[in-house]
Design an enzyme around this catalytic site. Structure first.
Site, PDB file in Angstrom:
ATOM      1  N   LYS A 154     -12.581  -0.918  77.628  1.00  0.00           N
ATOM      2  CA  LYS A 154     -12.682  -1.557  78.760  1.00  0.00           C
ATOM      3  C   LYS A 154     -11.448  -1.102  79.738  1.00  0.00           C
ATOM      4  O   LYS A 154     -10.459  -0.983  79.378  1.00  0.00           O
ATOM      5  CB  LYS A 154     -12.662  -3.192  78.583  1.00  0.00           C
ATOM      6  CG  LYS A 154     -12.824  -4.066  79.784  1.00  0.00           C
ATOM      7  CD  LYS A 154     -12.851  -5.518  79.147  1.00  0.00           C
ATOM      8  CE  LYS A 154     -13.190  -6.530  80.079  1.00  0.00           C
ATOM      9  NZ  LYS A 154     -13.052  -8.037  79.427  1.00  0.00           N
ATOM     10  N   LEU A 203     -11.836 -10.461  86.260  1.00  0.00           N
ATOM     11  CA  LEU A 203     -12.000 -10.889  85.158  1.00  0.00           C
ATOM     12  C   LEU A 203     -12.726 -11.977  84.678  1.00  0.00           C
ATOM     13  O   LEU A 203     -13.688 -12.167  83.933  1.00  0.00           O
ATOM     14  CB  LEU A 203     -10.826 -10.599  84.055  1.00  0.00           C
ATOM     15  CG  LEU A 203     -10.149  -9.025  83.748  1.00  0.00           C
ATOM     16  CD1 LEU A 203      -8.946  -9.316  83.184  1.00  0.00           C
ATOM     17  CD2 LEU A 203     -11.221  -8.347  83.474  1.00  0.00           C
ATOM     18  N   SER A 229     -16.991 -10.466  80.820  1.00  0.00           N
ATOM     19  CA  SER A 229     -16.423  -9.512  82.050  1.00  0.00           C
ATOM     20  C   SER A 229     -16.353  -8.069  81.101  1.00  0.00           C
ATOM     21  O   SER A 229     -16.091  -7.070  81.961  1.00  0.00           O
ATOM     22  CB  SER A 229     -14.950  -9.854  82.154  1.00  0.00           C
ATOM     23  OG  SER A 229     -14.222  -9.981  80.811  1.00  0.00           O
ATOM     24  N   ILE A 250     -12.097 -14.263  77.199  1.00  0.00           N
ATOM     25  CA  ILE A 250     -11.214 -15.388  77.304  1.00  0.00           C
ATOM     26  C   ILE A 250     -12.416 -16.557  77.476  1.00  0.00           C
ATOM     27  O   ILE A 250     -11.820 -17.647  77.587  1.00  0.00           O
ATOM     28  CB  ILE A 250     -10.112 -15.259  78.295  1.00  0.00           C
ATOM     29  CG1 ILE A 250      -9.234 -16.493  78.355  1.00  0.00           C
ATOM     30  CG2 ILE A 250     -10.977 -15.099  79.894  1.00  0.00           C
ATOM     31  CD1 ILE A 250      -8.039 -16.257  79.330  1.00  0.00           C
ATOM     32  N   GLY A 252     -15.854 -15.950  76.763  1.00  0.00           N
ATOM     33  CA  GLY A 252     -17.133 -15.282  76.295  1.00  0.00           C
ATOM     34  C   GLY A 252     -17.246 -13.806  76.681  1.00  0.00           C
ATOM     35  O   GLY A 252     -18.437 -13.029  76.646  1.00  0.00           O
TER      36      GLY A 252
END
Length: 586
Positions: A154, A203, A229, A250, A252
């Site tokens: 990511k 995010l 995200s 944080i 899902g």
């Protein structure tokens, strides 16, 4: 001193009539307006220049990667990329270890697939060209558990000399000085981080779009979002361009894109994996814990990744991580489980496919000899606004809004940001007026005001601790090992993630509790699911119905949960679900 007296004397001698004073005031206002306008134009121009530089870097990396793939294909025309891409991670690592496949063949097969997918899905922010050099020396880590495996990461996971923008313009042109701990460990285990993947602006969204890199789309339907995200990871893995990726979660952010894109994703207990070098949108928030975790096509791949990361090298690089190696005995256990289950958490009604997924998996698990116990989370009406949302935005959204300065707000985030930017006094008035007619909306708007003071923040932290202990006591009173519950789905239509948070409570609850949780894809949306949705009661959230409309054929997933630090048990449960679903389809 004499100069000051002269000025005072001069001012006393100046006599201005009302017209002159008004004229000067008008000129001052005009000059002020021009200054503000010039600053705005300058800020906008700087933002555009930053975006153009980021896009240029991405384009250059993609072009150079394409050239490298072409050169390799010309010199290795017999490489069977189709065969390589069809292998599972466990099969691939076995053949790499045996030498029947070379890291080069695997790397360029996945690079070619990724480049092709990115043109369709817009899932990558940059190719990590350093991977071409790492490929030449990867043989020195042949004993690593992930030897020769290309891994996607990511965008907010630090890789030396590359940005971690989190999708906000203010963070561009700030390349990090060293790799994150996770990247260092992946390299030590022989893995080759080869691409960074897209995420939503700032995010804190379950969409995947930002003003820098644009919208990532779903690999199963390009008219749907990939989720967020960690949506770039979800799209890339779901489309077959990567077989293992690292995301963060944080609320899902691993599990939702896994659900939307038809893959597996695992959010470990916070603290089990190092977060050194994993960039949040803002630091210091302690109420809701974030986790880094793996995303992959199957559960064995998640387990192998956890096993590879939970090693002495990580424990040495980051001594704040408990030195708990992966417990393979628990993961491979075959004992029957006592499973809590819920189709509805009493706070929001799931979509028909969400509930059906749980029912079907429950039936398969019962047939396999597992025991089920009804379970319902505690105090959802209270904890959703007061603990999770107010805790996540404890400063009244100040830090988040600061990060959005200096550039445009992405369309997927605009509805949220509009509320965030309302003055605190106005939020309080709106909350008060809405309380009699819409208590939940009232509580949500109130939560956006934050906690107000340090003593209130400490009270909130204490309330979260109490809630965790109450939940564990409730769990133990039910005598359950693990929990089976829904995960939000199917994939949303564009721009709806910012309009409703309905059913995100099924994922973010386990960030607040810090329970490990993972997602397994088990089915697809049927015509019957769509038909049933049409007959849902009017009180059901209209926006949510619009968001998931047209979902026939999209993936359906379930969520598996365990108590803190029982990550291996959670993965074992996920594996049991996956195996039974596969057997039922045969």
């Amino acid at each position: 001193m004499q100069a000051l007296q002269n000025i005072q004397h001069f001012l006393k001698g100046v006599k201005m009539d009302n017209q002159t004073a008004a004229l000067l005031t008008g000129v001052a206002c005009a000059v002020g307006s021009v200054v503000v306008l010039v600053k705005k134009i300058s800020s906008h121009r700087k933002a555009e220049e930053k975006i153009m530089r980021a896009k240029s870097r991405r384009e250059e990396s993609l072009q150079r990667a394409e050239q490298a793939v072409l050169r390799y294909k010309e010199s290795h025309p017999t490489t069977d990329s189709f065969f390589i891409l069809a292998l599972s991670l466990s099969e691939l690592t076995k053949q790499l270890k045996e030498g029947s496949l070379t890291p080069e063949d695997v790397f360029y097969s996945y690079m070619e697939k990724t480049l092709a997918l990115n043109k369709k899905l817009n899932c990558c922010t940059e190719v990590l060209l350093e991977s071409l050099d790492q490929l030449k020396t990867v043989g020195s880590n042949k004993d690593g558990l992930l030897y020769g495996v290309p891994v996607s990461i990511k965008e907010n996971v630090a890789f030396k000399d590359h940005d971690c923008s989190c999708g906000v313009i203010i963070n561009l042109d700030q390349p990090v000085e060293k790799d994150s701990v996770l990247v260092q460990v992946l390299k030590k285990q022989g893995a080759i981080p080869f691409v960074k993947t897209n995420l939503p602006q700032a995010l804190l969204s379950y969409d995947c779009s930002n003003p820098i890199y644009g919208q990532t789309v779903n690999p199963h339907n390009p008219q749907k979002t990939s989720g967020g995200s960690s949506g770039g990871e979800g799209a890339l893995i779901g489309g077959g361009g990567s077989l293992l990726g690292i995301g963060t979660d944080i609320g899902g952010s691993i599990r939702i894109p896994a659900s939307f894109c038809g893959i597996c994703g695992f959010k470990p207990t916070a603290g089990r994996l190092s977060l050194q070098g994993v960039r949040p949108i803002y630091r210091g928030q302690k109420t809701v814990s974030s986790s880094a975790g793996p995303m992959a096509r199957d559960v064995d791949s998640l387990a192998l990744c956890m096993q590879a990361l939970l090693c002495d090298h990580m424990f040495s690089l980051d001594p704040t991580v408990p030195p708990l190696p992966f417990n393979m005995e628990i993961y491979r256990s075959s004992r029957p489980l006592r499973i809590g289950y819920l189709e509805n958490d009493g706070y929001t009604q799931p979509s028909p496919s969400m509930a059906r997924g749980v029912r079907e998996v429950k039936a398969l698990l019962e047939q396999a000899g597992h025991t089920f116990v009804p379970y319902c989370p505690l105090k959802m009406n209270e904890i959703v606004p007061e603990l999770w949302l107010r805790g996540l935005l404890a400063d009244g959204t100040t830090s988040l809004l600061q990060k959005l300065k200096g550039g445009p707000v992405d369309p997927c985030l605009k509805p949220q940001v509009f509320e965030y930017r309302l003055p605190k006094w106005l939020k309080k008035i709106i909350s008060f007026l809405l309380k009699p007619v819409s208590p939940r909306t009232s509580a949500r708007i109130s939560a956006l005001c934050g906690v107000g003071s340090v003593p209130e923040l400490w009270k909130q932290h204490a309330a979260v601790e109490d809630y965790i202990h109450e939940t564990i006591a409730h769990w133990r009173s039910c005598k359950i090992d693990v929990l089976l519950c829904p995960v939000i789905g199917p994939a949303f239509n564009f721009l709806y993630c910012g309009k409703t948070s309905v059913n995100t409570n099924y994922t973010f609850l386990y960030n607040l509790l810090n329970f490990p949780a993972g997602v397994v894809t088990v089915s697809t949306v049927t015509a019957e699911d769509e038909e049933e949705f049409e007959h849902y009661p009017n009180k059901f959230n209209k926006v949510f119905k619009e968001a998931v409309a047209g979902g026939e054929g999209l993936p359906v997933a379930v969520q598996c949960v365990a108590l803190p630090w029982q990550d291996e048990l959670c993965l074992h449960f996920m594996k049991e679900v996956e195996q039974l679903v596969k057997q039922s389809k045969k």
